[in-house]
Design an enzyme around this catalytic site. Structure first.
Site, PDB file in Angstrom:
ATOM      1  N   ARG A 177       2.114  -2.755   3.583  1.00  0.00           N
ATOM      2  CA  ARG A 177       2.685  -4.015   3.098  1.00  0.00           C
ATOM      3  C   ARG A 177       3.505  -4.637   4.237  1.00  0.00           C
ATOM      4  O   ARG A 177       4.142  -3.945   5.024  1.00  0.00           O
ATOM      5  CB  ARG A 177       3.586  -3.783   1.885  1.00  0.00           C
ATOM      6  CG  ARG A 177       2.811  -3.583   0.584  1.00  0.00           C
ATOM      7  CD  ARG A 177       2.112  -4.854   0.100  1.00  0.00           C
ATOM      8  NE  ARG A 177       1.429  -4.686  -1.169  1.00  0.00           N
ATOM      9  CZ  ARG A 177       0.143  -4.358  -1.315  1.00  0.00           C
ATOM     10  NH1 ARG A 177      -0.608  -4.123  -0.254  1.00  0.00           N
ATOM     11  NH2 ARG A 177      -0.385  -4.260  -2.520  1.00  0.00           N
TER      12      ARG A 177
ATOM     13  N   HIS B 203      -5.323  -9.545   5.327  1.00  0.00           N
ATOM     14  CA  HIS B 203      -5.251  -8.619   4.179  1.00  0.00           C
ATOM     15  C   HIS B 203      -6.658  -8.242   3.683  1.00  0.00           C
ATOM     16  O   HIS B 203      -6.993  -8.452   2.511  1.00  0.00           O
ATOM     17  CB  HIS B 203      -4.428  -9.224   3.039  1.00  0.00           C
ATOM     18  CG  HIS B 203      -3.862  -8.182   2.122  1.00  0.00           C
ATOM     19  ND1 HIS B 203      -2.608  -8.249   1.561  1.00  0.00           N
ATOM     20  CD2 HIS B 203      -4.392  -7.018   1.649  1.00  0.00           C
ATOM     21  CE1 HIS B 203      -2.396  -7.201   0.786  1.00  0.00           C
ATOM     22  NE2 HIS B 203      -3.481  -6.429   0.825  1.00  0.00           N
TER      23      HIS B 203
HETATM   24  P1  NAP Z   1      -0.106   6.554  -2.286  1.00  0.00           P
HETATM   25  O1  NAP Z   1      -1.222   7.512  -2.508  1.00  0.00           O
HETATM   26  O2  NAP Z   1       0.911   6.353  -3.355  1.00  0.00           O
HETATM   27  O3  NAP Z   1       0.632   6.998  -0.936  1.00  0.00           O
HETATM   28  C1  NAP Z   1       1.841   6.449  -0.545  1.00  0.00           C
HETATM   29  C2  NAP Z   1       2.397   7.300   0.576  1.00  0.00           C
HETATM   30  O4  NAP Z   1       3.597   6.691   1.055  1.00  0.00           O
HETATM   31  C3  NAP Z   1       2.778   8.717   0.107  1.00  0.00           C
HETATM   32  O5  NAP Z   1       2.451   9.664   1.080  1.00  0.00           O
HETATM   33  C4  NAP Z   1       4.300   8.613  -0.035  1.00  0.00           C
HETATM   34  O6  NAP Z   1       5.009   9.816   0.141  1.00  0.00           O
HETATM   35  C5  NAP Z   1       4.620   7.673   1.092  1.00  0.00           C
HETATM   36  N1  NAP Z   1       5.935   7.065   0.919  1.00  0.00           N
HETATM   37  C6  NAP Z   1       6.346   6.253  -0.089  1.00  0.00           C
HETATM   38  N2  NAP Z   1       7.635   5.927   0.083  1.00  0.00           N
HETATM   39  C7  NAP Z   1       8.041   6.553   1.212  1.00  0.00           C
HETATM   40  C8  NAP Z   1       9.280   6.628   1.896  1.00  0.00           C
HETATM   41  N3  NAP Z   1      10.362   5.975   1.475  1.00  0.00           N
HETATM   42  N4  NAP Z   1       9.339   7.375   3.020  1.00  0.00           N
HETATM   43  C9  NAP Z   1       8.249   8.046   3.464  1.00  0.00           C
HETATM   44  N5  NAP Z   1       7.045   8.020   2.850  1.00  0.00           N
HETATM   45  C10 NAP Z   1       6.960   7.287   1.735  1.00  0.00           C
HETATM   46  O7  NAP Z   1      -0.676   5.105  -1.951  1.00  0.00           O
HETATM   47  P2  NAP Z   1      -2.056   4.721  -1.236  1.00  0.00           P
HETATM   48  O8  NAP Z   1      -3.126   4.621  -2.238  1.00  0.00           O
HETATM   49  O9  NAP Z   1      -2.255   5.616  -0.070  1.00  0.00           O
HETATM   50  O10 NAP Z   1      -1.710   3.234  -0.757  1.00  0.00           O
HETATM   51  C11 NAP Z   1      -0.612   3.007   0.108  1.00  0.00           C
HETATM   52  C12 NAP Z   1      -0.297   1.528   0.184  1.00  0.00           C
HETATM   53  O11 NAP Z   1      -1.303   0.843   0.919  1.00  0.00           O
HETATM   54  C13 NAP Z   1      -0.286   0.790  -1.162  1.00  0.00           C
HETATM   55  O12 NAP Z   1       0.936   0.975  -1.825  1.00  0.00           O
HETATM   56  C14 NAP Z   1      -0.502  -0.643  -0.747  1.00  0.00           C
HETATM   57  O13 NAP Z   1       0.747  -1.271  -0.522  1.00  0.00           O
HETATM   58  C15 NAP Z   1      -1.258  -0.531   0.577  1.00  0.00           C
HETATM   59  N6  NAP Z   1      -2.644  -1.026   0.482  1.00  0.00           N
HETATM   60  C16 NAP Z   1      -3.036  -2.013   1.328  1.00  0.00           C
HETATM   61  C17 NAP Z   1      -4.334  -2.469   1.291  1.00  0.00           C
HETATM   62  C18 NAP Z   1      -4.797  -3.546   2.220  1.00  0.00           C
HETATM   63  O14 NAP Z   1      -5.914  -4.069   2.053  1.00  0.00           O
HETATM   64  N7  NAP Z   1      -4.040  -3.891   3.220  1.00  0.00           N
HETATM   65  C19 NAP Z   1      -5.236  -1.912   0.368  1.00  0.00           C
HETATM   66  C20 NAP Z   1      -4.806  -0.911  -0.472  1.00  0.00           C
HETATM   67  C21 NAP Z   1      -3.505  -0.466  -0.401  1.00  0.00           C
HETATM   68  P3  NAP Z   1       4.822  11.049  -0.889  1.00  0.00           P
HETATM   69  O15 NAP Z   1       3.405  11.525  -0.649  1.00  0.00           O
HETATM   70  O16 NAP Z   1       5.811  12.039  -0.456  1.00  0.00           O
HETATM   71  O17 NAP Z   1       5.015  10.500  -2.261  1.00  0.00           O
HETATM   72  C1  GLV Z   2      -4.166  -4.140  -1.755  1.00  0.00           C
HETATM   73  O1  GLV Z   2      -3.388  -4.535  -0.943  1.00  0.00           O
HETATM   74  C2  GLV Z   2      -3.857  -3.143  -2.726  1.00  0.00           C
HETATM   75  O2  GLV Z   2      -2.677  -2.779  -2.856  1.00  0.00           O
HETATM   76  O3  GLV Z   2      -4.791  -2.681  -3.403  1.00  0.00           O
END
Ligand code: NAP
Ligand code: GLV
Length: 306
Positions: free
Chosen positions: A221, A269
Site C-alpha cells: 500500500r 496498481h
Molecule cells: P497477509 O497474508 O495478511 O500478510 C501480511 C504480512 O504483513 C504478514 O506477514 C504480516 O505479519 C505482515 N505485517 C503486518 N503488519 C506488520 C507490521 N506492523 N510489522 C511487520 N509486519 C507486518 O496479506 P497478503 O495477502 O500477503 O497481502 C499483503 C498486502 O498486499 C495486502 O494487505 C494489500 O495491501 C497488498 N496487495 C496489493 C496488491 C496490488 O495489486 N498492489 C494486490 C494484493 C494485495 P504476520 O505474518 O506476523 O501477521
Molecule cells: C489489491 O490491492 C488488493 O488488496 O487486493
C-alpha cells in the site's frame, strides 16, 4: 440466502460468477440496497452501504487489503470481515517482484540509459550472494514471492510482525529488528497491509537504514512510504531506484514528482489484479463452510488492521 454485491467495477461479471456458484441465493447488486443481507461481497464499499443494509453473517472483501473497508462508517462490529487469500494474486505478485528484482540485479536502467546515449558499456557480473532481497511482509503474497526468488537463486530475508520460517530466508520479526533487516538487503520488497503500524513506516530515517545504492519495491500500500523522503533519498543517490505500484492517492495527481522521477518505475496498481473466477470460487466455498458451521480462514483481525 440473501447476498449483496457492491463490487465497484465489473458488476455484471461478478454477479454472474456468484450466481453460478451460489445457486438459490438472491443477489442484489448495489445501488440496489435491500434492508438486510446475509452476506456482503464488497470492493471499495460505498460510504453509506452499512447505513442502508444490515449485513448479518459475513462481509467479504473482494481483495486482499482491507484498509478501505475497515474505514467505511458503520461497519458492523459483530460481523466477521474476510479478505481474499491469494485467489490468483500470489502468482502475479511473484512475477512483479521477480521482474523488479531482476531489473535491479541485471542493471536494466544502466543499459537503457547507455543505449539511449549510443554507448557500449558492459558492467561486470554481480554476485548474487551479495544481493540479498528482503521481504517486508511474509504473508500469503510475501511467501509466494519468496518461493519464486528462491528458484531464481537470490538469498532472502523476511520481516514480519511475528516470526515465520521461510525456507532459505533469514527471519526478522518486530519493529526492533527492522533496522538490522533493512541494513542487510540490497532490494527491499514491501508487501505490507496498510495499518496504523505500517502507515509512514518507511520515512527518511528508516530509508537511511538501507545500504547505499539499495533498491525499493512497494506493491503493498502506498501510505507505507513517505513520498518526499523517498524522492530525497533517490535524489541523493542513497537509494538507486524505486519500483512503485501503489500510492497515497490513486490515480496519483499529475503534478506529483513521482511521475517523472528518473529513479522511479511506476505501475498503476496492477501488480496483482483480482481474478473474478478464482475469487468467486474462494468466497463461495467459504460461504458454504460458514453455512455448515465450519471455521474459515482469512478472517480479518480488526484491531490489528489486516
Ligand atoms: P497477509 O497474508 O495478511 O500478510 C501480511 C504480512 O504483513 C504478514 O506477514 C504480516 O505479519 C505482515 N505485517 C503486518 N503488519 C506488520 C507490521 N506492523 N510489522 C511487520 N509486519 C507486518 O496479506 P497478503 O495477502 O500477503 O497481502 C499483503 C498486502 O498486499 C495486502 O494487505 C494489500 O495491501 C497488498 N496487495 C496489493 C496488491 C496490488 O495489486 N498492489 C494486490 C494484493 C494485495 P504476520 O505474518 O506476523 O501477521
Ligand atoms: C489489491 O490491492 C488488493 O488488496 O487486493
Amino acid at each position: 440466502m440473501k447476498v449483496l454485491l457492491a463490487a465497484a467495477a465489473d458488476a455484471d461479471r461478478w454477479r454472474e460468477a456468484f450466481a453460478a456458484r451460489l445457486p438459490g441465493a438472491t443477489i442484489a447488486v448495489w445501488p440496489d440496497a435491500p434492508p438486510e443481507a446475509d452476506y456482503a461481497l464488497v470492493w471499495r464499499a460505498p460510504a453509506d452501504l452499512f447505513a442502508r443494509v444490515r449485513v448479518r453473517r459475513a462481509i467479504f472483501n473482494l481483495g486482499a487489503g482491507v484498509d478501505a473497508l475497515l474505514a467505511v462508517p458503520g461497519l458492523p462490529a459483530g460481523v466477521p470481515v474476510l479478505r481474499l487469500e491469494d485467489a490468483g494474486m500470489a502468482e502475479q505478485m511473484a512475477e512483479y517482484a521477480a521482474l523488479a528484482v531482476l531489473r535491479a540485479f541485471r542493471d536494466a536502467e544502466h543499459y537503457a540509459r547507455e543505449q539511449r546515449a549510443g554507448r557500449w558499456t558492459p558492467l561486470p557480473r554481480r554476485d548474487k550472494r551479495d544481493f540479498r532481497v528482503g521481504l517486508l511482509g511474509a504473508g500469503v503474497l510475501g511467501r509466494a514471492v519468496a518461493r519464486t526468488l528462491t528458484v531464481l537463486g537470490f538469498p532472502l530475508a523476511a520481516w514480519s510482525r511475528t516470526p515465520h520460517a521461510i525456507a532459505g530466508a533469514a527471519v526478522y520479526a518486530g519493529i526492533e529488528s527492522l533496522r538490522p533487516f533493512l541494513a542487510s538487503v540490497r532490494v527491499a520488497v514491501a508487501l505490507l497491509p496498510s495499518t496504523p503500524a505500517t502507515r509512514g513506516l518507511l520515512d527518511a530515517e528508516r530509508l537511511s537504514w538501507l545500504p547505499e545504492g539499495a533498491h525499493l519495491v512497494n506493491a503493498g500500500r502506498g501510505d507505507l512510504v513517505v513520498d518526499a523522503d523517498l524522492v530525497a533519498a533517490l535524489d541523493s543517490g542513497r537509494i538507486a531506484s524505486a519500483t512503485l505500484d501503489v500510492y497515497r492517492a490513486e490515480p496519483l495527481p499529475p503534478e506529483h514528482p513521482v511521475w517523472h522521477h528518473p529513479g522511479i518505475v511506476m505501475t498503476p496498481h496492477v501488480s496483482a489484479l483480482t481474478r473474478i473466477a478464482e475469487s468467486a470460487d474462494q468466497v463461495a466455498a467459504k460461504i458454504a463452510a460458514i453455512e455448515r458451521g465450519e471455521p474459515v480462514s482469512g478472517v480479518v483481525d480488526r484491531a490489528r488492521g489486516y
